[in-house]
Design a protein around this motif. Structure first.
Motif, PDB file in Angstrom:
ATOM      1  N   UNK A 140      10.565   7.537   3.341  1.00  0.00           N
ATOM      2  CA  UNK A 140       9.894   7.742   2.063  1.00  0.00           C
ATOM      3  C   UNK A 140       8.841   6.670   1.801  1.00  0.00           C
ATOM      4  N   UNK A 141       9.137   5.433   2.131  1.00  0.00           N
ATOM      5  CA  UNK A 141       8.246   4.327   1.793  1.00  0.00           C
ATOM      6  C   UNK A 141       6.900   4.383   2.510  1.00  0.00           C
ATOM      7  N   UNK A 142       6.834   5.019   3.671  1.00  0.00           N
ATOM      8  CA  UNK A 142       5.597   5.008   4.467  1.00  0.00           C
ATOM      9  C   UNK A 142       4.692   6.196   4.172  1.00  0.00           C
ATOM     10  N   UNK A 145       0.789   6.711   5.667  1.00  0.00           N
ATOM     11  CA  UNK A 145       0.548   7.712   6.717  1.00  0.00           C
ATOM     12  C   UNK A 145      -0.465   8.761   6.270  1.00  0.00           C
ATOM     13  N   UNK A 146      -0.333   9.255   5.048  1.00  0.00           N
ATOM     14  CA  UNK A 146      -1.296  10.254   4.578  1.00  0.00           C
ATOM     15  C   UNK A 146      -2.698   9.663   4.585  1.00  0.00           C
ATOM     16  N   UNK A 147      -2.845   8.451   4.063  1.00  0.00           N
ATOM     17  CA  UNK A 147      -4.162   7.826   3.998  1.00  0.00           C
ATOM     18  C   UNK A 147      -4.763   7.659   5.384  1.00  0.00           C
ATOM     19  N   UNK A 148      -3.974   7.198   6.329  1.00  0.00           N
ATOM     20  CA  UNK A 148      -4.493   6.901   7.668  1.00  0.00           C
ATOM     21  C   UNK A 148      -4.920   8.167   8.400  1.00  0.00           C
ATOM     22  N   UNK A 149      -4.070   9.189   8.392  1.00  0.00           N
ATOM     23  CA  UNK A 149      -4.398  10.401   9.130  1.00  0.00           C
ATOM     24  C   UNK A 149      -5.394  11.273   8.377  1.00  0.00           C
ATOM     25  N   UNK A 150      -5.337  11.256   7.047  1.00  0.00           N
ATOM     26  CA  UNK A 150      -6.269  12.079   6.283  1.00  0.00           C
ATOM     27  C   UNK A 150      -7.705  11.665   6.552  1.00  0.00           C
ATOM     28  N   UNK A 184       0.858  -1.174   0.000  1.00  0.00           N
ATOM     29  CA  UNK A 184       0.000   0.000   0.000  1.00  0.00           C
ATOM     30  C   UNK A 184       0.902   1.235   0.000  1.00  0.00           C
ATOM     31  N   UNK A 185       1.493   1.468  -1.144  1.00  0.00           N
ATOM     32  CA  UNK A 185       2.372   2.608  -1.372  1.00  0.00           C
ATOM     33  C   UNK A 185       2.256   2.957  -2.849  1.00  0.00           C
ATOM     34  N   UNK A 186       2.806   4.070  -3.232  1.00  0.00           N
ATOM     35  CA  UNK A 186       2.812   4.440  -4.649  1.00  0.00           C
ATOM     36  C   UNK A 186       4.114   3.974  -5.282  1.00  0.00           C
ATOM     37  N   UNK A 203       4.406  -0.326  13.072  1.00  0.00           N
ATOM     38  CA  UNK A 203       5.062  -1.422  13.780  1.00  0.00           C
ATOM     39  C   UNK A 203       4.983  -2.738  13.016  1.00  0.00           C
ATOM     40  N   UNK A 204       3.978  -2.883  12.153  1.00  0.00           N
ATOM     41  CA  UNK A 204       3.815  -4.150  11.428  1.00  0.00           C
ATOM     42  C   UNK A 204       4.171  -4.051   9.948  1.00  0.00           C
ATOM     43  N   UNK A 205       4.646  -2.901   9.517  1.00  0.00           N
ATOM     44  CA  UNK A 205       4.885  -2.627   8.097  1.00  0.00           C
ATOM     45  C   UNK A 205       6.063  -3.466   7.598  1.00  0.00           C
TER      46      UNK A 205
END
Length: 447
Positions: free
Chosen positions: A124-126, A130-135, A12-14, A63-65
């Motif tokens: 960079x990879x996360x 992070x944007x998806x989760x907090x947005x 789940x990354x671009x 933590x699980x990424x």
């Protein structure tokens, strides 16, 4: 990230996160210490503040990424990635540090919701995750906060699951709503995962499945004596009269808690229903309304004197209909101890690690100051360390504690910010002299 379900898939990354990471690894840049800042560029015109949400689920995801065998196999099949980089990905575990604003804290444009300090390729990879989760959760908590404020202490219930954009959004949305003060949800999966109170009444289909409305009410109360009866399937006021007749029929066994009105002129029907119920000695039967509600509809009902005790709010809260997206970004601000900035028109970026100081006067937030990390300014610092070396610092707060924090923090906002109308002037966010000077210094050495 939803507890009890599969860990966040690292895919789940671009694509460009992976191609950049491969270049960093190949050029011996992957381990360079970097800081990225996640913030909202501009505040929507319909929001006086945003309510930060999504941090705890994001930390659990970090933590699980990891990249499992299936992910590595897929990446290998694309023919874009070298064997050595795939080995690097296979060993990937996030080892960075995170500072963040606690969930439930009001925030404003340009203020970091969180900052990540980690080796460059890891940070960079996360980004996408992070944007998806907090947005999502910040967007939905901010909408729900307005609805709860508009209800003026009356109970608000989440009815939005069926039209929210996907299961994860529905479940995490219910969490965000709870942070904002929504009292319960109809979403059973969210109730199970987050420990939320679950509520429900009946659908019109139940009433339709009986020969008449009176039989439907009689049958349902036999199974659920303390229920809420839906009275608008045919004629709302006739439905209320049938509830009154049922009360007379059942005598002391009558325990119906409320009637629900889901259509029509809700203010007029609520007033007429209250009159009928009170005249019948049923002052304890509450009035619950639903159907196309948001903060403006709720405010109009209460301004009209509608005697409503609780609101069921669905689609308009569930998808944040008026503001369905926030301009959330995640930007590199420091690499190897040197500030990084952007000068793109409309997308300026302040360099370096930061802190937000909230200055209060008379018990209310007066202004925020965005400064450099390590500065000591007036007010209280909002960004707190929450992760070190890829592990959370301390125990995660309970959802109830986060919601209580959100209520306390909103109560410290000036009344103009808690109103539904745009605040004039808007809340002030200043840049500290030290940060402004540092931005000038970095600007002079860039380009």
């Amino acid at each position: 990230m939803i507890p009890g379900r599969a860990p966040v898939p690292a895919l789940f990354t671009d694509l460009y996160e992976l191609t950049m990471a491969q270049a960093y690894v190949a050029d011996a840049m992957a381990e360079a210490p970097a800081t990225f800042s996640l913030f909202v560029r501009t505040l929507p015109a319909q929001r006086n503040f945003l309510l930060a949400a999504g941090l705890e689920t994001a930390l659990a995801g970090l933590e699980s990424f990891h990249f499992d065998d299936a992910a590595i196999g897929y990446l290998r099949s694309l023919g874009r990635f070298t064997p050595s980089f795939l080995d690097w990905l296979r060993a990937f575990r996030f080892q960075g540090a995170v500072t963040a604003v606690p969930e439930g804290t009001p925030v404003f444009a340009g203020e970091p919701l969180l900052e990540v300090t980690a080796p460059l390729a890891q940070a960079q990879l996360i980004e996408t995750f992070l944007i998806n989760e907090l947005h999502l959760q910040t967007m939905l908590a901010s909408k729900a906060a307005r609805i709860v404020l508009a209800a003026q202490g009356r109970r608000v219930v989440d009815f939005g699951a069926r039209r929210v954009h996907g299961i994860d959004a529905s479940v995490n949305g219910a969490r965000a709503f709870a942070i904002a003060g929504v009292a319960a949800t109809s979403n059973m999966l969210a109730g199970h995962i987050w420990g939320l109170p679950v509520v429900g009444t009946m659908a019109h289909a139940y009433v339709q499945s009986f020969a008449n409305e009176a039989d439907a009410f009689r049958a349902f109360t036999r199974h659920y004596p303390d229920t809420t009866l839906l009275v608008d399937t045919y004629d709302t006021l006739d439905g209320v009269r049938r509830v009154i007749a049922l009360a007379h029929e059942m005598g002391s066994d009558f325990r119906v808690a409320a009637v629900r009105i889901d259509s029509g002129d809700l203010a007029a029907l609520a007033k007429a229903s209250r009159t009928l119920l009170d005249a019948a000695g049923l002052a304890g039967v509450r009035i619950f309304v639903s159907g196309g509600l948001d903060e403006h509809a709720i405010g109009a009902l209460l301004a009209a004197g509608a005697p409503v005790d609780a609101f069921g709010v669905g689609t308009r809260m569930g998808v944040s209909e008026d503001v369905p997206a926030l301009d959330v970004v995640y930007k590199l601000t420091d690499l190897g101890g040197r500030g990084r900035l952007k000068l793109s028109p409309g997308k300026n970026l302040l360099p370096g690690r930061k802190q937000v100081w909230r200055v209060e006067e008379g018990g209310f937030a007066h202004r925020d100051v965005l400064g450099r990390a390590g500065e000591q300014l007036a007010g209280r610092p909002l960004l707190q360390p929450v992760m070190q070396a890829g592990s959370r610092i301390g125990a995660a707060p309970s959802l109830a504690d986060i919601a209580a924090h959100a209520q306390r923090e909103q109560a410290r906002l000036p009344p103009a910010l808690r109103a539904m109308q745009p605040a004039r002037p808007p809340y002030a966010v200043e840049v500290s002299p030290a940060l402004a000077a540092y931005a000038s210094e970095v600007r002079g050495s860039s380009g």
